[in-house]
Design a protein around this motif. Structure first.
Motif, PDB file in Angstrom:
ATOM      1  N   SER A  22       0.798  -1.231   0.000  1.00  0.00           N
ATOM      2  CA  SER A  22       0.000   0.000   0.000  1.00  0.00           C
ATOM      3  C   SER A  22       0.826   1.275   0.000  1.00  0.00           C
ATOM      4  O   SER A  22       0.282   2.364  -0.160  1.00  0.00           O
ATOM      5  CB  SER A  22      -0.927   0.020   1.225  1.00  0.00           C
ATOM      6  N   GLY A  23       2.163   1.156   0.190  1.00  0.00           N
ATOM      7  CA  GLY A  23       3.003   2.342   0.225  1.00  0.00           C
ATOM      8  C   GLY A  23       3.189   2.923   1.609  1.00  0.00           C
ATOM      9  O   GLY A  23       3.968   3.855   1.791  1.00  0.00           O
ATOM     10  N   PHE A  24       2.493   2.350   2.615  1.00  0.00           N
ATOM     11  CA  PHE A  24       2.559   2.897   3.966  1.00  0.00           C
ATOM     12  C   PHE A  24       2.662   1.779   4.990  1.00  0.00           C
ATOM     13  O   PHE A  24       2.153   0.674   4.770  1.00  0.00           O
ATOM     14  CB  PHE A  24       1.322   3.755   4.258  1.00  0.00           C
ATOM     15  N   PRO A  25       3.310   2.046   6.128  1.00  0.00           N
ATOM     16  CA  PRO A  25       3.443   1.025   7.165  1.00  0.00           C
ATOM     17  C   PRO A  25       2.130   0.807   7.902  1.00  0.00           C
ATOM     18  O   PRO A  25       1.229   1.654   7.856  1.00  0.00           O
ATOM     19  CB  PRO A  25       4.518   1.606   8.094  1.00  0.00           C
ATOM     20  N   PRO A  26       1.999  -0.306   8.627  1.00  0.00           N
ATOM     21  CA  PRO A  26       0.781  -0.571   9.398  1.00  0.00           C
ATOM     22  C   PRO A  26       0.768   0.200  10.711  1.00  0.00           C
ATOM     23  O   PRO A  26       1.802   0.688  11.168  1.00  0.00           O
ATOM     24  CB  PRO A  26       0.869  -2.084   9.657  1.00  0.00           C
TER      25      PRO A  26
END
Length: 219
Positions: A22-26
């Motif tokens: 998604s391009g972003f961390p959780p």
């Protein structure tokens, strides 16, 4: 090479996969739910252990403020993710898009405020432009007012990706969720509503997907 426990490796791999997807961390809560931890605090403890071992950096006050350190990418053969620009490596020239006039292409010359030179390896995929974020609707994704969102032009996106979408006269940054009846543009801040887009709506257009983020003060 840094040695991780089995649990630490699971957390590291989850962070890496989320960034790749998604391009972003959780968030801590997402890590806890995925790995069966009793609480987000358990996830936080593992993240801090990874930070002490030098493979992650944690940003205070941001629910997705997790960054894989570049040397860890080499150690664990991970895909590249975004990091902050390094002044000695600046190769890719990207236009910075400010306010977008209704009905005109997002990369129209009148929207370009200036160009920035950045290292292309900072991003999960090669971006086409930087979009200046306005507002705090994506705060809990670590995307803040004034940030520069690196965007790759695409007219399709996977479920869960952060996207730039045009809806009527507005261009907005949201997380895309697919439903049988259409698309939901999800805000990552409880103070802002999500937007439902019915299937076939003519004034909806996907402008691109987020592939990285730069704090505007880092240039």
């Amino acid at each position: 090479m840094v040695k991780l426990t089995a649990r630490q490796q699971q957390v590291f791999d989850l962070v890496r996969r989320a960034i790749e997807r998604s391009g972003f961390p959780p968030t801590r809560a997402e890590i806890a739910a995925e790995l069966g931890f009793s609480s987000a605090n358990s996830a936080e403890e593992h993240l801090r252990a990874l930070a002490r071992k030098g493979v992650l950096e944690l940003a205070a006050g941001a629910s997705r403020g997790i960054r894989i350190k570049p040397e860890a990418l080499d150690d664990f053969d991970s895909p590249h993710q975004f990091t902050l620009p390094h002044p000695a490596i600046q190769q890719l020239s990207l236009p910075l898009i400010g306010r977008v006039a209704a009905g005109s292409p997002i990369l129209a010359q009148e929207h370009v405020q200036q160009h920035y030179a950045v290292d292309p390896s900072l991003f999960s995929a090669t971006p086409d432009y930087l979009l200046k974020v306005r507002g705090m609707s994506m705060r809990d994704a670590g995307i803040l007012d004034g940030d520069l969102l690196a965007v790759q032009r695409k007219n399709e996106a996977r479920d869960g990706q952060v996207v730039v979408a045009r809806l009527g006269d507005e261009v907005t940054v949201k997380r895309l969720r697919r439903h049988p009846s259409g698309i939901e543009l999800v805000a990552e801040n409880p103070d802002f509503p999500s937007i439902m887009v019915a299937a076939g709506r003519e004034d909806f257009e996907l402008e691109g997907i987020a592939v990285g983020l730069i704090r505007s003060g880092d240039f």
